[in-house]
Design a protein around this motif. Structure first.
Motif, PDB file in Angstrom:
ATOM      1  N   ILE A  50      35.361  55.032 -31.555  1.00 28.05           N
ATOM      2  CA  ILE A  50      36.576  55.042 -32.658  1.00 28.05           C
ATOM      3  C   ILE A  50      37.908  54.327 -31.894  1.00 28.05           C
ATOM      4  O   ILE A  50      38.274  53.380 -32.624  1.00 28.05           O
ATOM      5  N   VAL A  51      38.215  54.934 -30.925  1.00 29.25           N
ATOM      6  CA  VAL A  51      39.496  54.313 -30.359  1.00 29.25           C
ATOM      7  C   VAL A  51      39.540  52.997 -29.829  1.00 29.25           C
ATOM      8  O   VAL A  51      40.315  52.069 -29.853  1.00 29.25           O
ATOM      9  N   LEU A  52      38.099  52.565 -29.203  1.00 30.29           N
ATOM     10  CA  LEU A  52      38.044  51.134 -28.674  1.00 30.29           C
ATOM     11  C   LEU A  52      38.282  50.431 -29.648  1.00 30.29           C
ATOM     12  O   LEU A  52      39.010  49.021 -29.523  1.00 30.29           O
ATOM     13  N   TYR A  53      37.399  50.431 -30.889  1.00 32.49           N
ATOM     14  CA  TYR A  53      37.512  49.501 -32.085  1.00 32.49           C
ATOM     15  C   TYR A  53      38.917  49.310 -32.662  1.00 32.49           C
ATOM     16  O   TYR A  53      39.078  48.309 -33.087  1.00 32.49           O
ATOM     17  N   GLU A  54      39.873  50.532 -32.791  1.00 26.07           N
ATOM     18  CA  GLU A  54      40.845  50.294 -33.182  1.00 26.07           C
ATOM     19  C   GLU A  54      41.700  49.315 -32.197  1.00 26.07           C
ATOM     20  O   GLU A  54      42.562  48.425 -32.683  1.00 26.07           O
ATOM     21  N   ALA A  55      41.540  49.626 -30.943  1.00 26.21           N
ATOM     22  CA  ALA A  55      42.178  48.480 -30.061  1.00 26.21           C
ATOM     23  C   ALA A  55      41.787  47.407 -30.112  1.00 26.21           C
ATOM     24  O   ALA A  55      42.664  46.317 -29.843  1.00 26.21           O
ATOM     25  N   LEU A  56      40.462  47.037 -30.372  1.00 25.16           N
ATOM     26  CA  LEU A  56      39.869  45.526 -30.679  1.00 25.16           C
ATOM     27  C   LEU A  56      40.577  45.000 -31.873  1.00 25.16           C
ATOM     28  O   LEU A  56      40.989  43.917 -31.946  1.00 25.16           O
ATOM     29  N   ARG A  57      40.592  46.085 -33.065  1.00 26.38           N
ATOM     30  CA  ARG A  57      41.299  45.495 -34.248  1.00 26.38           C
ATOM     31  C   ARG A  57      42.480  45.096 -34.158  1.00 26.38           C
ATOM     32  O   ARG A  57      42.985  44.001 -34.669  1.00 26.38           O
ATOM     33  N   GLN A  58      43.443  45.772 -33.299  1.00 26.07           N
ATOM     34  CA  GLN A  58      44.975  45.367 -33.222  1.00 26.07           C
ATOM     35  C   GLN A  58      44.941  44.168 -32.487  1.00 26.07           C
ATOM     36  O   GLN A  58      45.995  43.515 -32.467  1.00 26.07           O
ATOM     37  N   ASN A  59      43.845  43.864 -31.526  1.00 24.43           N
ATOM     38  CA  ASN A  59      44.055  42.725 -30.771  1.00 24.43           C
ATOM     39  C   ASN A  59      43.193  41.515 -31.514  1.00 24.43           C
ATOM     40  O   ASN A  59      42.482  40.560 -30.816  1.00 24.43           O
ATOM     41  N   ASN A  60      42.970  41.687 -32.903  1.00 25.46           N
ATOM     42  CA  ASN A  60      42.332  40.690 -33.515  1.00 25.46           C
ATOM     43  C   ASN A  60      40.821  40.402 -33.284  1.00 25.46           C
ATOM     44  O   ASN A  60      40.390  39.215 -33.521  1.00 25.46           O
ATOM     45  N   PHE A  61      40.198  41.488 -32.629  1.00 27.94           N
ATOM     46  CA  PHE A  61      38.993  41.400 -32.221  1.00 27.94           C
ATOM     47  C   PHE A  61      38.513  39.827 -31.400  1.00 27.94           C
ATOM     48  O   PHE A  61      37.791  39.151 -31.550  1.00 27.94           O
ATOM     49  N   ASP A  62      39.607  39.571 -30.530  1.00 24.57           N
ATOM     50  CA  ASP A  62      39.597  38.545 -29.521  1.00 24.57           C
ATOM     51  C   ASP A  62      38.465  38.476 -29.059  1.00 24.57           C
ATOM     52  O   ASP A  62      37.799  39.285 -28.234  1.00 24.57           O
ATOM     53  N   GLN A  63      37.743  37.034 -29.251  1.00 27.51           N
ATOM     54  CA  GLN A  63      36.399  36.487 -28.610  1.00 27.51           C
ATOM     55  C   GLN A  63      35.394  37.326 -29.207  1.00 27.51           C
ATOM     56  O   GLN A  63      34.385  37.244 -28.680  1.00 27.51           O
ATOM     57  N   MET A  64      35.311  37.818 -30.117  1.00 26.41           N
ATOM     58  CA  MET A  64      34.284  38.674 -30.738  1.00 26.41           C
ATOM     59  C   MET A  64      33.455  37.962 -31.985  1.00 26.41           C
ATOM     60  O   MET A  64      34.326  37.143 -32.593  1.00 26.41           O
TER      61      MET A  64
END
Length: 164
Positions: free
Chosen positions: A138-152
């Motif tokens: 939950i928390v990791l994917y919120e952090a990734l979302r906030q960083n525009n899913f960079d390089q995903m």
């Protein structure tokens, strides 16, 4: 890259699942001893499937060793005791998100110095906590979302059909 830190994890299946999530998300995993299992344990490998060899993982002797080796780390502390939710903060690239052991969480003597970066996942009623691997996701994917899913990979593809 986001860093996930597990402070004294106890269950190999949770750590294996978290390892697999870290590989899928391009996150680093940091394990702070003592661990409640052997790092080569079958349950750990089973939960991580064939992803464990792709995992960027570092193991530390204790919390002090972790801090000594990561002196500039911006650490978010995931705890049910936090004054703010995980969605109320901004996660910088290369930040660290720490989760405590399944039976007791992060010790309060560590939390007391991190009020501004302590976060919680909202829950209803008297539920003690969510499963550790679910909380990390939950928390990791919120952090990734906030960083525009960079390089995903942001787009999926059907194997036998085309989207209309």
């Amino acid at each position: 890259m986001i860093n996930i830190v597990l402070h004294e994890p106890e269950m190999p299946a949770n750590t294996g699942n978290i390892g697999r999530t870290c590989v899928a998300a391009g996150a680093r995993l940091h394990l702070i001893e003592p661990l409640g299992f052997n790092i080569n344990e079958k349950m750990l490998k089973r939960a991580g499937l064939d992803y464990w060899d792709k995992l960027d993982v570092t193991i530390y002797d204790n919390y002090e060793d972790f801090i000594l080796k990561n002196p500039e780390a911006k650490i978010y502390m995931a705890t049910t005791k936090a004054p703010q939710t995980y969605a109320e903060v901004h996660y910088e690239p290369n930040c660290y998100i720490m989760f405590g052991k399944e039976s007791a969480g992060i010790p309060e003597n560590i939390l007391v110095d991190h009020q501004d970066t302590s976060i919680r996942i909202p829950m209803i009623g008297d539920i003690r906590s969510l499963n550790l691997s679910n909380s990390v996701a939950i928390v990791l994917y919120e952090a990734l979302r906030q960083n525009n899913f960079d390089q995903m990979n942001l787009e999926g593809h059907l194997r036998n059909y085309e989207w209309r």
